[in-house]
Design an enzyme around this catalytic site. Structure first.
Site, short mmCIF file in Angstrom:
data_model
loop_
_atom_site.label_atom_id
_atom_site.label_comp_id
_atom_site.label_asym_id
_atom_site.label_seq_id
_atom_site.Cartn_x
_atom_site.Cartn_y
_atom_site.Cartn_z
N GLU A 1 -5.55 -9.33 0.76
CA GLU A 1 -5.76 -9.46 1.34
C GLU A 1 -7.36 -8.86 1.65
OE1 GLU A 1 -5.04 -5.78 4.44
OE2 GLU A 1 -2.09 -6.22 4.18
N GLU B 1 1.17 -1.46 0.12
CA GLU B 1 0.26 -0.29 0.45
C GLU B 1 0.51 1.27 0.55
OE1 GLU B 1 -3.05 -0.18 3.18
OE2 GLU B 1 -3.96 -1.74 2.01
#
Length: 342
Positions: free
Chosen positions: A261, A119
């Protein structure tokens, strides 16, 4: 000609079906280590074996965990931490050393992907180094004879805009410029993009109903995309296909997406409960193994976040839910709810 024989074509089709990779949608689990009461890595690997969890993602090198994974046959995603990006981008020798110490040394661990960063956002420390770090790690793997291990990075839904309907999905301007060289690298290397997708946040922000977020049928949020007539029955598919649409608009239409995820908290926020987490994980497991998304009707490699609750994850009093994504209690080592992993 023999090749045109109907019987031969039928037999060939059976052979292709027999050899088709049916493991693509098997669920993996993310092993985070931020908690102060997480079991030691050898215990965790034993739990993966006990519960037949075929895949693991870990957020940085840990020698104890890597040693425990030896010979386990567990497919493995290893992250390069964000804090290491600049160092590995600045020096090919440093990247070579990282691969030698954390990958090559463990030749009986089934490394599948190296995720260079998690991220990473434009403007963050190390962001400008991302693509060079990816290239250096890739070169180091190739030099070590490990080019079968794919190099990628992990992003999230934050870079996307115009996600409704999914066909309008595109990357925000600042992310498009940031991700463009990454997408080019992945296309050239035929590596997937790793994306963290959480339907929980759509529900928490009151964007969608609980049913739609939990992948439950007959939600009042079901819709048909007017641009391609694809029907969306859950929020997970809508998110995933908006990423595919954004990739198409950025030269990455050939890329696969690995959902690196996804999960649901068991307490600490709106809709966070054991029954809802159980419903989400089981619905997701069945969905990614069988159906794929409306745009890509194929199994979706997916990793559940997370193995354990991680108490230090709380960032503010309003983020209590961040501590409770775990499927297992770190103290009892028992599942909080019923789920199968294969």
């Amino acid at each position: 000609m023999l090749a045109s024989s109907p019987m031969l074509l039928f037999l060939l089709s059976l052979l292709m079906a027999y050899n088709f990779d049916t493991t693509a949608g098997q669920i993996g689990v993310c092993f985070g280590q931020m908690g102060n009461n997480i079991p030691n890595p050898s215990e965790v690997v034993a739990m993966f074996k006990q519960y037949s969890i075929p895949r693991m993602r870990m957020y940085g090198p840990n020698p104890d965990a890597l040693n425990a994974l030896r010979g386990s046959n567990i497919e493995f995603i290893l992250d390069v931490p964000n804090g290491d990006l600049k160092r590995l981008a600045d020096s090919q020798a440093e990247a070579n050393t990282w691969v030698r110490d954390n990958v090559q040394k463990y030749n009986d661990v089934r490394f599948k992907y190296i995720s260079v960063g998690n991220e990473v956002k434009p403007g963050e420390p190390g962001a400008a180094a991302l693509i060079q770090a990816m290239q250096n790690i890739d070169r180091a793997l190739s030099a070590a004879g490990l080019s079968n291990i794919k190099v990628s990075t992990t992003t999230f839904m934050g870079p996307s805009r115009n996600t409704y309907p999914p066909s309008r999905g595109r990357f925000k301007d600042e992310y498009r410029n940031f991700l463009q060289p990454v997408i080019g690298f992945l296309v050239n290397k035929r590596s997937p993009l790793l994306v963290n997708i959480y339907t929980y946040f759509g529900y928490m922000n009151r964007d969608v109903s609980l049913q739609f977020a939990l992948l439950q049928p007959n939600s009042n949020n079901e819709f048909t995309d007017p641009n391609n007539q694809l029907r969306y029955l859950n929020f997970f598919d809508a998110n995933l296909d908006s990423v595919y649409a954004a990739l198409e608009k950025s030269g990455g239409g050939s890329l696969d997406v690995v959902v690196s995820e996804s999960g649901w908290p068991t307490q600490g926020g709106p809709g966070a409960s054991v029954p809802n987490a159980e419903a989400y994980v089981n619905n997701l497991r069945l969905h990614v193994n069988k159906n794929g998304s409306p745009k890509r009707q194929e199994a979706i490699e997916t990793y559940i976040f997370a193995m354990f609750d991680e108490a230090p994850r709380q960032t503010s009093p309003n983020d209590e839910y961040e501590k409770y994504w775990g499927m297992f209690s770190p103290t009892t080592r028992q599942l909080k709810y019923g789920v199968k992993f294969n």
